[in-house]
Design an enzyme around this catalytic site. Sequence first.
Site, short mmCIF file in Angstrom:
data_model
loop_
_atom_site.label_atom_id
_atom_site.label_comp_id
_atom_site.label_asym_id
_atom_site.label_seq_id
_atom_site.Cartn_x
_atom_site.Cartn_y
_atom_site.Cartn_z
N ASP A 3 34.06 57.32 31.92
CA ASP A 3 32.84 57.41 32.27
C ASP A 3 31.99 56.22 31.46
O ASP A 3 31.41 55.43 32.20
CB ASP A 3 32.11 58.55 32.64
CG ASP A 3 32.70 59.53 33.88
OD1 ASP A 3 33.40 58.80 34.51
OD2 ASP A 3 32.53 60.62 33.78
N GLN A 17 23.35 21.25 49.88
CA GLN A 17 23.18 22.74 50.48
C GLN A 17 24.26 23.58 50.17
O GLN A 17 24.30 24.70 49.84
CB GLN A 17 22.87 22.77 52.02
CG GLN A 17 22.45 24.13 52.61
CD GLN A 17 21.92 24.09 53.99
OE1 GLN A 17 22.97 24.14 54.95
NE2 GLN A 17 20.75 24.07 54.49
N GLU A 43 40.22 49.89 32.03
CA GLU A 43 39.30 51.18 32.12
C GLU A 43 39.51 51.79 33.50
O GLU A 43 38.69 52.35 33.98
CB GLU A 43 37.72 50.84 31.69
CG GLU A 43 37.69 50.17 30.43
CD GLU A 43 37.84 51.05 29.22
OE1 GLU A 43 38.67 51.96 29.18
OE2 GLU A 43 37.09 50.86 28.25
N LEU A 94 44.91 56.04 25.03
CA LEU A 94 45.25 56.72 26.32
C LEU A 94 46.51 56.15 27.17
O LEU A 94 47.52 56.86 27.45
CB LEU A 94 44.12 56.99 27.12
CG LEU A 94 44.34 57.95 28.45
CD1 LEU A 94 44.62 59.36 28.04
CD2 LEU A 94 42.89 57.75 29.31
#
Length: 384
Positions: free
Chosen positions: A241, A280, A364, A127
């Site tokens: 999509d 931590q 995309e 595309l």
Amino acid sequence: MPVERMMPTSEAADLVDLVREIAARDLAPVAAEHEATSQFPRDAFRLLGKAGLLGLAGPERYGGGGQPYEVYLQVLEEIATAWMSVAVGISVHTLSCYPLTAYGTEEQKERWLPGMLGGDLLGAYSLSEAQAGSDAAALRTRAEPDGGGGYRLTGTKAWVTHGGRADFYTVFARTSPGRRGISCFLLPSDAPGLAAAAPENKMGLTASTTAQLHLDGVPVPGERLIGAEGEGFPIAMSALDAGRLGIAACATGLAQAALDAAVAYTHEREQFGQPIAGFQGLSFLIADMAATVASARATYLDAARRMDRGLPVTREAAIAKLVCTDGAMRVTTDAVQALGGYGYTKDFPVERYMREAKVTQIFEGTNQIQRVVISRGLAVDAAR
């Protein structure tokens, strides 16, 4: 560490277990070498094709697996955890099959889909162009009537995953001016006048070939027009999509791999007489990584379930693509930090994961475009 999944059926659970076994045995051990040498993993695609994984989301009637997207995407995630280039390749192949599956005539499907879904062939989706990336409607590749019911395609496509390696190409070209003047064609790789340029030299996904595709008057019979003439743009957007959900799942798998590496390292590495996972600062970092991965997985699965029910998913797919790929970038970067100096070396895979994560925010549809899609959807809802 294996992800605990709630699959919709026992068959789907068995499928994921099989994929996890294949990924651990046949993909993960060779991924780093292939990426280091930019070696295209054709053998891996053949292996997965024989297992039925290249046509997993395709209809059973035409040789596909008939699996819902909820299952297909979790399979894709498992493969991405082992080898991102291969998972992206499966996503792109599935994207390349989508236009024919959703818009082809019965005759076209019976003729070409079994080969495309059967596992022996690999597809590419064409595309984008150099001047038509985010603005896909601005593409310039032309499809001119040849006077005999067919077309001749001329132009150059850009950023084609599997360019020069694919067995077929789903190509979008202009048949008339404007957004409604784009049409979709299915081209075999040996079509006269079709040639790929040298692969792009990328920072990541180096085993996945990306190249320009040159079309010099490529003859295309009219029977290879998918959908009606001028229907190409909505076909392309509908396919994206589904493709965006594929990338969302791949990004989640990559983030899971980075999390697994960070957890393993911080429980083995000792400083001040104890594993560094007990400090931590690092434990909170890894907790945030785990929360990001779990949130990404829930987001793409929600969109997949909507798609399986036939509901609109344009906005949800954009949200999933945005959340999962931004999350992958964050998690892979944090994994490098968790490993300290070792994370910055190629002795450990997390630096490769970080490089691979970056492109998920770009292809995309960039994540900036996803925000446009999401905001437009909100505007439509507000106007109702």
